[in-house]
Write a protein that holds these residues in place. Structure first.
Motif, PDB file in Angstrom:
ATOM      1  N   VAL A  12       0.869  -1.175   0.000  1.00  0.00           N
ATOM      2  CA  VAL A  12       0.000   0.000   0.000  1.00  0.00           C
ATOM      3  C   VAL A  12       0.901   1.218   0.000  1.00  0.00           C
ATOM      4  N   ASN A  13       0.802   2.009  -1.060  1.00  0.00           N
ATOM      5  CA  ASN A  13       1.595   3.232  -1.172  1.00  0.00           C
ATOM      6  C   ASN A  13       0.680   4.345  -1.656  1.00  0.00           C
ATOM      7  N   PRO A  14      -0.106   4.927  -0.750  1.00  0.00           N
ATOM      8  CA  PRO A  14      -1.107   5.911  -1.179  1.00  0.00           C
ATOM      9  C   PRO A  14      -0.519   7.247  -1.571  1.00  0.00           C
ATOM     10  N   LEU A  32       3.711  -7.798   3.787  1.00  0.00           N
ATOM     11  CA  LEU A  32       2.828  -6.647   3.593  1.00  0.00           C
ATOM     12  C   LEU A  32       3.642  -5.379   3.815  1.00  0.00           C
ATOM     13  N   ILE A  33       3.764  -4.565   2.763  1.00  0.00           N
ATOM     14  CA  ILE A  33       4.520  -3.317   2.830  1.00  0.00           C
ATOM     15  C   ILE A  33       3.539  -2.156   2.903  1.00  0.00           C
ATOM     16  N   LEU A  34       3.623  -1.395   3.985  1.00  0.00           N
ATOM     17  CA  LEU A  34       2.753  -0.236   4.188  1.00  0.00           C
ATOM     18  C   LEU A  34       3.627   1.009   4.161  1.00  0.00           C
ATOM     19  N   ASP A  35       3.596   1.715   3.039  1.00  0.00           N
ATOM     20  CA  ASP A  35       4.471   2.871   2.830  1.00  0.00           C
ATOM     21  C   ASP A  35       3.689   4.147   3.120  1.00  0.00           C
ATOM     22  N   GLU A  36       3.873   4.688   4.323  1.00  0.00           N
ATOM     23  CA  GLU A  36       3.183   5.887   4.780  1.00  0.00           C
ATOM     24  C   GLU A  36       1.663   5.784   4.575  1.00  0.00           C
ATOM     25  N   PRO A  37       1.040   4.758   5.129  1.00  0.00           N
ATOM     26  CA  PRO A  37      -0.397   4.555   4.889  1.00  0.00           C
ATOM     27  C   PRO A  37      -1.288   5.602   5.530  1.00  0.00           C
ATOM     28  N   SER A  92       0.070  -4.199  -6.701  1.00  0.00           N
ATOM     29  CA  SER A  92      -0.897  -4.294  -5.616  1.00  0.00           C
ATOM     30  C   SER A  92      -1.122  -2.988  -4.860  1.00  0.00           C
ATOM     31  N   GLY A  93      -0.217  -2.040  -4.946  1.00  0.00           N
ATOM     32  CA  GLY A  93      -0.426  -0.793  -4.228  1.00  0.00           C
ATOM     33  C   GLY A  93      -0.957   0.319  -5.095  1.00  0.00           C
ATOM     34  N   ALA A  94      -1.290   0.017  -6.339  1.00  0.00           N
ATOM     35  CA  ALA A  94      -1.647   1.048  -7.303  1.00  0.00           C
ATOM     36  C   ALA A  94      -2.973   1.723  -6.951  1.00  0.00           C
ATOM     37  N   VAL A  95      -3.131   2.941  -7.443  1.00  0.00           N
ATOM     38  CA  VAL A  95      -4.407   3.633  -7.328  1.00  0.00           C
ATOM     39  C   VAL A  95      -5.435   2.883  -8.166  1.00  0.00           C
TER      40      VAL A  95
END
Length: 279
Positions: free
Chosen positions: A86-88, A175-180, A98-101
């Motif tokens: 997740v990279n919002p 699970l990678i959470l980049d500044e969620p 998987s983290g795409a908009v």
């Protein structure tokens, strides 16, 4: 009983773009089945590091092993199916990862289903099993009541939780959470943090890599903290050993104080520090 291998092993990792070094000898290990947090200022290389784990950025030097597979010597598409991200804060729609908009016209349920296919729109017909799994993860992130609402109509915090559900839907090992929580108000941030805590409290949670600027966001279950500055890991270890006023002052270039209360860390900057910053 033998200990499991680390989920991620990075050794002497360098990434250079043009004449600009981004990562400079980064070395670390991320234990499997635990939460590791990376703290560091903007531009220190946190997101670049996460992109090396998914093969989106090529290494200039060094090696990275993810879930037992060496980047550059494995089928990266197969490896990506084992990772949720997740990279919002970054528009990654062009990568179809998987983290795409996602397509804002999709319902929350449909947006979660796209996680099975690695697409930004729902172009495939999901199976009954996949539909049920999407309902399960929506419930896990407390969004069942928003199931049929368009993604565009969700609040920003709800969108983040929907993206977390999307990353979880295929049961990733990492699970990678980049500044969620970037840009969220207090309630939205705490909803996301509570969701992450719920994920970590499972009997067999995925390995979680949590990227943030803020010590306040660290879960009490965080097993390891990595401090980054100028493309390097400067400190690594349990939170109680790494999170100190001295290390955080050096990491962020700003004099800070830190305290632990109710299992969470809280940062304080006194107004006197502003004078030093403006000199």
């Amino acid at each position: 009983m033998p200990q499991p291998l680390p989920a991620v092993i990075a050794s002497d990792l360098h990434v250079v773009r043009g004449s600009t070094p981004i990562l400079q000898g980064l070395t670390c290990a991320i234990p499997a089945g635990t939460c590791t947090a990376i703290l560091g200022p903007n531009g220190c290389g946190k997101t670049t590091f996460t992109r090396t784990l998914t093969g989106q950025i090529f290494l200039t030097q060094g090696s990275v092993t993810v879930l037992g597979q060496t980047i550059g010597q494995t089928d990266i598409r197969a490896l990506r199916r084992r990772i949720g991200i997740v990279n919002p804060t970054t528009d990654m729609a062009g990568t179809h990862f998987s983290g795409a908009v996602v397509d804002a016209d999709l319902s929350a349920h449909q947006a979660v289903l796209t996680g099975f296919f690695g697409t930004v729109g729902l172009y495939d017909q999901p199976t009954d099993v996949q539909i049920h799994r999407a309902d399960q993860v929506l419930q896990q992130v407390s969004l069942s009541h928003r199931r049929d609402l368009r993604f565009a109509y969700l609040s920003t915090g709800e969108q983040r939780r929907c993206l977390i559900a999307r990353a979880l839907v295929h049961e990733p090992e990492l699970l990678i959470l980049d500044e969620p929580t970037a840009g969220l108000d207090v309630a939205g941030r705490e909803h996301v943090l509570a969701t992450i805590e719920k994920i970590l409290s499972q009997p067999s949670p995925p390995t979680v890599l949590f990227i943030t600027h803020h010590v306040e966001e660290l879960s009490p279950r965080t097993a390891q903290v990595l401090l980054m500055r100028d493309g390097r890991i400067t400190h690594a270890g349990p939170p109680q050993d790494v999170i100190t006023p001295e290390t955080l002052t050096a990491t962020f270039g700003c004099k800070v104080f830190v305290k632990r209360l109710h299992g969470r860390y809280w940062l304080e900057v006194l107004p006197e520090a502003w004078l030093d910053l403006l000199r």
